[in-house]
Design an enzyme around this catalytic site. Structure first.
Site, PDB file in Angstrom:
ATOM      1  N   LYS A   1       0.824  -1.217   0.000  1.00 25.36           N
ATOM      2  CA  LYS A   1       0.000   0.000   0.000  1.00 25.36           C
ATOM      3  C   LYS A   1       0.854   1.263   0.000  1.00 25.36           C
ATOM      4  CE  LYS A   1      -2.896  -3.097   0.188  1.00 25.36           C
ATOM      5  NZ  LYS A   1      -2.902  -3.796  -1.073  1.00 25.36           N
TER       6      LYS A   1
ATOM      7  N   ARG B   1      -6.327  -8.650  -8.960  1.00 27.96           N
ATOM      8  CA  ARG B   1      -6.942  -9.946  -9.267  1.00 27.96           C
ATOM      9  C   ARG B   1      -8.314  -9.708  -9.891  1.00 27.96           C
ATOM     10  NH1 ARG B   1      -7.979  -8.747  -3.853  1.00 27.96           N
ATOM     11  NH2 ARG B   1     -10.199  -8.500  -3.479  1.00 27.96           N
TER      12      ARG B   1
ATOM     13  N   GLU C   1      -3.003   8.306   7.286  1.00 24.70           N
ATOM     14  CA  GLU C   1      -3.846   9.100   6.387  1.00 24.70           C
ATOM     15  C   GLU C   1      -4.908   9.824   7.194  1.00 24.70           C
ATOM     16  OE1 GLU C   1      -4.458   6.698   2.192  1.00 24.70           O
ATOM     17  OE2 GLU C   1      -6.017   6.625   3.690  1.00 24.70           O
TER      18      GLU C   1
ATOM     19  N   HIS D   1     -15.661  -5.499   6.732  1.00 26.56           N
ATOM     20  CA  HIS D   1     -14.871  -5.555   5.492  1.00 26.56           C
ATOM     21  C   HIS D   1     -15.244  -6.721   4.594  1.00 26.56           C
ATOM     22  CE1 HIS D   1     -12.639  -2.236   7.052  1.00 26.56           C
ATOM     23  NE2 HIS D   1     -12.348  -2.914   8.134  1.00 26.56           N
TER      24      HIS D   1
HETATM   25  C1  MV4 Z   1     -10.111   4.372   4.915  1.00 27.14           C
HETATM   26  C2  MV4 Z   1     -11.333   4.788   5.489  1.00 27.14           C
HETATM   27  C3  MV4 Z   1     -11.450   6.108   5.842  1.00 27.14           C
HETATM   28  N1  MV4 Z   1     -10.425   6.944   5.661  1.00 27.14           N
HETATM   29  N2  MV4 Z   1      -9.123   5.260   4.760  1.00 27.14           N
HETATM   30  C4  MV4 Z   1     -11.050  -0.267   4.536  1.00 27.14           C
HETATM   31  C5  MV4 Z   1     -10.573  -1.226   3.498  1.00 27.14           C
HETATM   32  C6  MV4 Z   1      -9.439  -0.574   2.831  1.00 27.14           C
HETATM   33  N3  MV4 Z   1      -9.430  -0.861   1.433  1.00 27.14           N
HETATM   34  C7  MV4 Z   1      -9.587   0.846   3.110  1.00 27.14           C
HETATM   35  N4  MV4 Z   1     -10.571   0.990   4.157  1.00 27.14           N
HETATM   36  C8  MV4 Z   1     -10.880   2.209   4.646  1.00 27.14           C
HETATM   37  N5  MV4 Z   1      -9.918   3.125   4.501  1.00 27.14           N
HETATM   38  C9  MV4 Z   1      -9.286   6.508   5.136  1.00 27.14           C
HETATM   39  N6  MV4 Z   1      -8.283   7.367   4.988  1.00 27.14           N
HETATM   40  C10 MV4 Z   1     -12.336   3.851   5.653  1.00 27.14           C
HETATM   41  C11 MV4 Z   1     -12.112   2.540   5.250  1.00 27.14           C
HETATM   42  C12 MV4 Z   1     -13.186   1.657   5.534  1.00 27.14           C
HETATM   43  C13 MV4 Z   1     -13.909   1.055   4.540  1.00 27.14           C
HETATM   44  C14 MV4 Z   1     -13.604   1.256   3.200  1.00 27.14           C
HETATM   45  C15 MV4 Z   1     -14.327   0.653   2.225  1.00 27.14           C
HETATM   46  C16 MV4 Z   1     -15.370  -0.182   2.591  1.00 27.14           C
HETATM   47  C17 MV4 Z   1     -15.677  -0.419   3.896  1.00 27.14           C
HETATM   48  C18 MV4 Z   1     -14.958   0.201   4.884  1.00 27.14           C
HETATM   49  C19 MV4 Z   1     -15.309  -0.032   6.199  1.00 27.14           C
HETATM   50  C20 MV4 Z   1     -14.595   0.575   7.164  1.00 27.14           C
HETATM   51  C21 MV4 Z   1     -13.523   1.401   6.843  1.00 27.14           C
END
Ligand code: MV4
Length: 448
Positions: A116, A292, A200, A235
């Site tokens: 990442k 993927r 972040e 998730h």
């Molecule tokens: C975040 C976020 C809020 N702010 N980053 C969760 C999975 C990963 N791909 C990134 N994720 C998140 N990153 C920042 N800066 C909130 C999430 C997140 C989330 C993102 C997508 C779908 C579901 C989620 C559930 C909780 C948190």
């Protein structure tokens, strides 16, 4: 074109890949574990070999057993599906050095985008919008505090080697940050053998919108619209749809071109997904690239009338994509629900067991991607997803009505499933309005 492909996976995705191969005149070879002897997908494969006991580490993740089978069966290529070895750069390398095509990205592209922190770095260089945060890994808690003071709370600490929500900690103040920073590092060290973390700005209750891309070795890059995957629990995605209820043609073009810019910078060739968070004002921020084919790819296939597995196989064989950006128009509305062998009334506890009765929905605009049948026992050893039910219609209200109708026809007896939860979602006023975010299932729907 390839004449024979080994499928290093199981269940519905193994069946999905077999279906594409059969339509392309390509022979298939499945490898399976002792727990999957009765796997219905094996019956429609040209060949099938048992490669080890139930635990994935001794079967679906055992590179030497898979490669030995690939040599014996004399295949030209390996499709890894999703999960298991699909994002394993070492496996892609082993395929390469054995002269067998890996149907997926190069080892270099997997490494670059799989980390990442390096993906974030590439995004900065490619002028892809990101939330404010660190350019490099955060070395100690003193540095973490400085950064948080700089960008403002709340912040999120993320494992560089993580993904899909693992190894993350949200902090609303300095005390939580110091704790979260150490926890994230410890968790990352255990889970990924890499304790690198970055920080972040934390976006509260965003929507999760991802762009499907596909490219070939001739420099053709195409985006196939977006999928909205905001409805998740811990998730784990529950429902995916396309288009996103809040998308506009202008925003789609902007996000699509952004995703392609990033993938081009990584020399990325094959199907892939760029994940973004989207706020209420239409601002989007890059999260990560999934290197993927994803579970929810059929949602994009339905609204763009493409076959992404076929395109993936063609690209891996060095052919040109069967469509261009001009051919790909998003039309209609598709919804997918993931049916898991889990008990929603008991904390989503896995509910493996024998399917004693089954009624599969059909009729106009219904797609059923599943390997289950009556008499088949879901083994307890793997992921609990047993089926993907998809609908396609002219618009979102008609798609929701069609999903309600299809869920009403569907009957799976013998195991507990997430079907009742999906029925609830399809009748939920906020879902119907398209007004949900990534916290909706846990904070609102399941709290009701
Ligand atoms: C975040 C976020 C809020 N702010 N980053 C969760 C999975 C990963 N791909 C990134 N994720 C998140 N990153 C920042 N800066 C909130 C999430 C997140 C989330 C993102 C997508 C779908 C579901 C989620 C559930 C909780 C948190």
């Amino acid at each position: 074109m390839f004449s024979k492909i080994l499928i290093a996976n199981r269940g519905e995705i193994a069946l999905r890949i077999i279906r594409a191969c059969r339509e392309m005149g390509i022979k298939t070879v499945c490898v399976y574990s002792e727990a999957d002897r009765q796997g219905p997908w094996l019956e429609v494969s040209d060949e099938a070999y048992c490669i080890g006991p139930a635990p994935s580490a001794k079967s679906y993740l055992d590179i030497s057993r898979i490669m030995a089978t690939a040599e014996i069966a004399d295949v030209d290529a390996i499709h890894p599906g999703y999960g298991f070895l699909s994002e394993n750069a070492h496996f892609a390398e082993v395929c390469q050095s054995s002269g067998i095509a890996f149907i997926g990205p190069s080892p270099e592209a997997i490494r670059l985008l799989g980390n990442k922190a390096s993906a974030r770095d590439l995004a900065i260089k490619s002028k892809v919008p990101l939330l404010p945060g660190t350019k490099d890994l955060v070395e100690d808690d003193k540095e973490a505090i400085e950064i948080a003071n700089d960008i403002g709370y709340p912040v999120i600490v993320k494992a560089a080697a993580g993904g899909g929500g693992r190894g993350m900690r949200v902090a609303h103040n300095e005390i939580a940050l110091v704790n979260g920073y150490m926890q994230a590092r410890t968790e990352a060290a255990t889970a990924f053998k890499d304790d690198g973390v970055y920080i972040e700005k934390y976006l509260e209750r965003p929507r999760h919108v991802e762009i499907q891309i596909i490219s070939d070795s001739h420099g053709n890059y195409v985006y196939c619209g977006e999928r909205d995957c905001s409805l998740q629990r811990r998730h784990q995605k529950l429902v995916e749809e396309a288009p996103s209820p809040i998308m506009t043609p202008e925003l789609r073009e902007k996000m699509g071109e952004t995703a392609i810019r990033l993938c081009k910078a990584a020399n990325y060739v094959t199907a892939g997904t760029a994940e973004f968070l989207l706020d209420k004002n239409g601002n989007f921020y890059f999260m990560e690239v999934n290197t993927r084919i994803q579970v929810e790819h059929p949602v994009s296939e339905l609204v763009t009338r493409t076959d992404l597995i076929r395109a993936q196989i063609m690209a891996a064989a060095g052919e040109k994509l069967p469509f261009t950006q001009d051919d790909v128009e998003v039309r209609g509305h598709a919804i997918e629900v993931r049916i898991n062998a889990e008990d929603p009334d008991n904390g989503f506890r896995p509910s493996p067991g024998k399917i004693t009765d089954l009624m599969i929905p059909g009729g106009p605009g219904v797609r059923w991607d599943s390997h289950i049948k009556v008499g088949y026992s879901i083994p307890p050893n793997y992921d609990s997803m047993v089926a993907k039910l998809l609908v396609f219609a002219d618009d979102r209200p008609k798609a929701i009505a069609r999903m309600r109708r299809a869920l009403g026809e569907l009957k799976i007896e013998g195991i507990k499933t997430t079907i009742p939860l999906h029925q609830r979602i399809m009748n939920d006023a906020n879902f119907i309005k398209g007004d949900v975010d990534t916290g909706y299932i846990e904070n609102v729907l399941l709290a009701k």
